[in-house]
Structures are given as C-alpha cells and as structure tokens.
Design an enzyme around this catalytic site. Sequence first.
Site, mmCIF file in Angstrom:
data_model
loop_
_atom_site.group_PDB
_atom_site.id
_atom_site.type_symbol
_atom_site.label_atom_id
_atom_site.label_comp_id
_atom_site.label_asym_id
_atom_site.label_seq_id
_atom_site.Cartn_x
_atom_site.Cartn_y
_atom_site.Cartn_z
ATOM 1 N N ARG A 1 -6.280 10.336 -0.333
ATOM 2 C CA ARG A 1 -5.951 10.819 -1.679
ATOM 3 C C ARG A 1 -7.207 11.005 -2.531
ATOM 4 O O ARG A 1 -7.284 11.929 -3.326
ATOM 5 C CB ARG A 1 -4.978 9.847 -2.366
ATOM 6 C CG ARG A 1 -3.538 10.023 -1.898
ATOM 7 C CD ARG A 1 -2.613 8.977 -2.494
ATOM 8 N NE ARG A 1 -2.785 7.673 -1.842
ATOM 9 C CZ ARG A 1 -2.774 6.508 -2.460
ATOM 10 N NH1 ARG A 1 -2.614 6.458 -3.764
ATOM 11 N NH2 ARG A 1 -2.932 5.391 -1.785
ATOM 12 N N HIS B 1 0.869 -1.182 0.000
ATOM 13 C CA HIS B 1 0.000 0.000 0.000
ATOM 14 C C HIS B 1 0.904 1.229 0.000
ATOM 15 O O HIS B 1 1.827 1.319 0.807
ATOM 16 C CB HIS B 1 -0.905 -0.006 1.221
ATOM 17 C CG HIS B 1 -2.027 0.981 1.134
ATOM 18 N ND1 HIS B 1 -1.832 2.333 1.210
ATOM 19 C CD2 HIS B 1 -3.363 0.811 0.954
ATOM 20 C CE1 HIS B 1 -2.993 2.952 1.082
ATOM 21 N NE2 HIS B 1 -3.939 2.055 0.923
#
Lengths: 553, 228
Positions: free
Chosen positions: A338, A318
């Site tokens: 994000r 990740h």
Amino acid sequence: MYPAHMEESIRKVEATRGRRLQETLRRLSSDEKEPLLREHHPDFIAGKMRQLAVGPNKGEYTPSELADLLEGNSRIDPDKIDLGRVDHDLDVLVIGGGGAGATAAVLAKQSGATVLLATKLRLGDANTVGAQAGTQAADRPNDSPLMHYLDTMGGGHFDNIPELVEALVKDAPEVIRWLETLGVNWDKNPDGSMHELSGGGASRLRLHSARDYTGLEEMRVLRDEVRNQGIRHLEFSPAVELLLDGRGHAAGAVLVNLETNELTVVRAKAVVMATGGAGRLHIQGFPTTNHYGATADGLVLAYRAGAQIIFLDTMQYHPTGAVYPMQILGQLVTEKVRTLGAQLVNAEGGQFIMSLEPRDVVAAAIIRECQGRGKGIATPAGQVGVWLDSPMIDMIRGEGSIARELPAMVRQFGRFGIDIVKEPMLVYPTLHYQNGGIRISADGSTSVAGLYAAGECGGGVHGRNRLIGNSTLDIFVFGRRAGKAAAEWSRKAAPGALSLDHVRRWQKGLEQAGLAGSRPVSPLLLPDYARPMADFLPDSARRSLPVQRVKLT
Amino acid sequence: MAELAHMVDVYVMGRHYRVPQGLTILTALEYCGYRVVRGCGCRAGFCGACATVYNFRNDAQLRYDLACQKTVEQDMYLVQIPFFPALKAIYDVDRLEPSGEQVLALYPDIVKCYGCNTCTKSCPQELETMWFMSDALRGDIRQVAVKSFDCVMCGLCAARCPQGLVPYNVALLCRRLYGHYLAPVSQHLEDRIAEIRAGKFDAEMDKLKKMGRGDLRRLYDQREIEPA
C-alpha cells in the site's frame, strides 16, 4: 490463477483502475475513526474479552484465549525441583532469540556482563524475520522526531506512555546507523541517501527497508553477531518459570529442553524477557502472521512473578493477510504494497478507505466492507476478502517497481500461479501483533526488580495500536536499552537464594479462586496443530500428561 | 471446503497416508498426526527452518523446497530435516577488509568449488547460488550482496555441496561487508543523529509530552501529510 468467479470480479477492478489512479480518498478525522472502530474492530466485540480473576492486573480485560494462559497452572511443581543444583550462573539471562533478545544479548555482553540467551526454537526464529516493510526513523530533512512522536501517539489513540515514545523516536536514527555498522544493507539511492517510503499513519516518508525482507535482513545480521561475539545460547530451551530471590527480585529461570524434557536451572542477576507476541493463540479464531512459537510465554511468566501488564485488551489485526490461495491463508501481505500505491478495492471495483490510515482503522474498514456491506469476494473455501490492487504500483512508479521492491511477495504468490504484477491479491485482516505487554520504563525495566522486557512482549510504547515500522524499531531501541540496563543492574545486584515461592503462592491463589481445575497449563510453548487422533487414554493417565492441549481453531 | 474434496497419496518417512489436496508439506505432516518441533519456524517462507527434500514414488530425483510453502502432490515422499551442521567463520566485523582476500581468509575452502551448480538447483528461493559464489571468489562483494539478498539461510546449499562449502554463510559475510564498508554514507542520517545529540528537539519534545490529549489530538488531525 484465480477461479472464474474471482476473475470476473478482477475484470471490475481493472475497469475502474484508470479512474482510481486519479482518485485520492480523504483521511478520516479522529471523530470519524471512533465509530468505525467501535462497530467493526475485533477488539470491541462484546463477549470476546474477559476480566482477569487473579494476578497483578486482576479486574482488567484481555481476550479470553490470553486470559486462560495468564490464569494458567504452572508446568512445574516447585517441590520437585532442586534449586541447589545450578546449571548456569551468570550476570544476564536473555529469554528469547528474536530481534529484541539478540540485541539485548549483544548490548549486555558489550557492557561487560556474562550472558546466556535461551530461546524456544532456533536463534532467530521469531516474528522479526517475517517483518517485511521496514523500520521507521525520522532522519530526512523535512522530518523530525517530533513528527514521529505525534504520528506514533495518534496511531496509538494517545494512550502511549510519552517517555517510551520519546525514547523510541529519539533513538531511531542511531539505531538505523548501528544496524548499518553491523552490516545491514538498507535500500539506498546512489548518493547514499536512504530510499524511504510512507506508511499507514505516518505523516512523512520514513520507512527504511531492505527490499521486502527488512526483518529477515536485520535478524540475519544480529544472529550472526550473537555468534561472532561468542554469546552462549541454548536453542529449543524455553523458560517455564522465572526464579526470584527472597525479596522478589528476578534471579534466573527454569528452562526445559523441548525435545528431552530435561530441566536447566539458570541463576542470573538480571533477566531480560524478549519472548515476542501471541499470534499463535488465534484470538477470536483469526489466522495469524506470527511464527510458530508466538504463544505469549513471557507475559505468562512475568505476570506470575508479579509484573504489571498494560494494554492487553487490544490486539493488532494486520489489514492485509492473504486469503487466497488457502495454502497461505493469514500470511502477511506487507503494508509496503500500500505504501507503494496499491489501493484496497471491493468486489465492484470501488475504493472504500484511504489505504494508508493506521492499521486498526483499515482493518475495521475491510471487515465492514465484507461483513457489514457484503461487498467482499468469497473464495471457493468460503473465506471472504477484498482486493489489494498491486498492478497499480508499476503504473505509478514505473515497470519493474514491483519486482524490485516486493520480491518476497512476488515469490510467495508466484508459487501458486498468481502474478501480482498483473493481478491483485485477495486480503482480509489477520492476527498480527500484541499492542500491549509487560509494562516497561524507558530503560526496559518492569515492576519486578531485575526483570527487563523488550520488543513485542513489552508494553506501553505503542498505546492501543502500533504503526508500521515501529515494531522493528521497538526491538532495537528497547533491546539496546534493556541489555545495557540489565548489565548495569547486574553489577550492583546481590541476589539472595533462588526461590519458586511465587509459583507456590500463585497455585494457592488459583485454588482459592476456584480456577486451578479449569485453567490450562501455561506457558503454552507451542500450538498443537497435529490432527487429533483417537483418544484411548484412561482418565488417570490423561491427568498426568505433562502438556494439556489447548483447543485452537 | 470444496478444495478439500480430493485426497492425494503421500509417504511420510516411507509410510503411506492419504491427505487432502491443497495442504502444504508442513500441514500435511500435521494432518498425519505429527507434531513438529524442529523443522518449523515462521510458517510463511521467511525463516528457512522448514527446508526440506522430497521425491516421488517413481522418480528418485531429489527436489528441494520450504515445507510451509510447497503444496503436496500425488506420490510425494516427505521428510523434515531437523538440523544440518555447517561451518561459520567467527569474525569482528569492525576489523575486516571489504575484499576478496578477506572472504578467502575466512572461508578458504571456496576455491574448491568445481562449478557443479548443485547449490543453485537446491535453492528454494531460486537464487543464483553458484554465480554469487564465483563473485565471492573474484572479490565482487557488491554482486554477492545483490544476488544473495533474498537468502532465507535454510542451509540446503550447504547440505548438498559435494565440497562441503557453506554458500549461505559466505553470502552473509559479503552482505555484512557491503553494509559496513561499501554502502555510500547517508549524510542526512549523520546530520539528524548530531542534531538529536545536541538536544535540538528536547524543548519541543517536552512540550509535546506534557500536552493534554485534546490539544495533541487537534495537532494530530491538523498535521500536514507528505504525499506517498
């Protein structure tokens, strides 16, 4: 509260923030992604993978940490186990108590089967609860299962098995409604429409979330449903071997009580493997977002029983694991940060990658920025990372957005004196997901008759890289399919006598390959983080220890 | 490891150890050589398995937290709670009423709450536990769902309630009632499910499934992306 040198770098991030709010980096083409991945993604580092020397996938590559366990020695001696004494006799045994296992158990029960769910820790202790961002389903008018299909195939580098992706994207809207009917609280707009967000590699806004506690919300409800349906479940009881019958069909499992070492023999007409991932193997020394029990047990058992595995030469790192403070090193900073607008920024305050590329691409870009270009920020403990500029979110979406959308992240960093509304987070890739697994068909069946798999331990649907929001979808789509199919199979199955002959053959194979003495005992069951104390055991006693320690960094 | 230069004194189930500053309660136990089986789950603050109580050598007041998230401090007394029994009502979520009467029928003891607020003080997520319990009593299901949403179901509220109530399970019932009965319907979701069932995407899907890698890749690289 950051140390002074990190605060200095934050001033540079703040100085460029106004300009960056107007700046959108272009996405990379497939041709541009390939060299980036080859040069900087951990999957491509020579010498970190090894060819399997035994078993159904002999000759194929997998990380050496996983290869050790797949080639491991059994924890049990078949000659010392009385299979004539059966403790539980039922239609469907589900191994694993996370999202996929709980779902399979509920569906098998509803399909009329008698069910036992066995799990290593508590019911619900699984990677599902740590999934924060959301669940993908193409249900908005400008979206379609076809676009979801294309995004998923592209994210997986077009290696995904098409039938599995079709099942994933076509079942998705139904899964969202099924979960709501069970009582899951989705984030919605006042008119009832779903509040949906974008995600890395997704071409439409199709991420359904429950604040940033999506997986927790899904698991709370499923766990409650397992209890309400009266499904028998054994906690702290991992499987240590599958049982087959004379024809090689799945016929049950041997469980061990983690606290007492008592063995339990379960006879079942079908078995659903739902044991999750492998993050606690700390592949290549990476920290992990995974829960305590993510040690690839199901892969090991299924492999030993003859099941094919697929795409085990690719792991998901990740992009945004926490780097500071050290107490939360490697823990997940959700991709939702994000999707809400936060950019990835280097020590000088510059963007270096469009932050909603697929995860493998973003992870490789962060590694390049830190290791290749020296533009990372070092912590006092010697870790390096880049900034995830969370304060941008409130500027883009209005004050209060961070508090409303990311309460778990605010809480997690707030505990250590960092206010993510005002200051960015320092991040670096962390071991997150097993892209491949036991090869399944669209009904969850594997190459071993009567053995099904669902969720992270299954393989094929995500190709070589999973997209955000497709794992919490996978567990329900294939949990439901595997639960139903296992119940159906159990109606026709007539298993023969229980047998551990496959384990005897496996051990013989290890000896012939000269591996028995050098491989650990597996499945691992739990990582060993206890600080090693002085070793005073005589060698004779060490050989008889039931648990061989596997060295972890 | 500059941050590890200092050591702090802690007491694990009464026994003295010195551990590096900066460890969490969980990693401090492991540093002392304990291998935890119960009382450890996600190790990231989401699962509630490592709910713990602690106090200090010269301060008997109990504090509450998650062992994987709380940093050790000088003179802490540490322990892990392996298991705590708690009542859970059994129900069929399809056959309930989203009302206060329903909550009361399944959890009749909630009327015994006398407002001591111990549940609120014991919540490691800092939720307003007593307040959502009073919302539950009043039948305000939505408020319970909103206020209890970040609950990790560690059970510390139930462990500490002098009346034996189980706020975390009451809240779960209310959230399920809200999701099932009270949340407004998503019409676009219903429409899409109907379209998929009617086979609207089947022909195009078959085409995509048969498409060669090169064509699929071109289609992927050219796809239009909705702004985030």
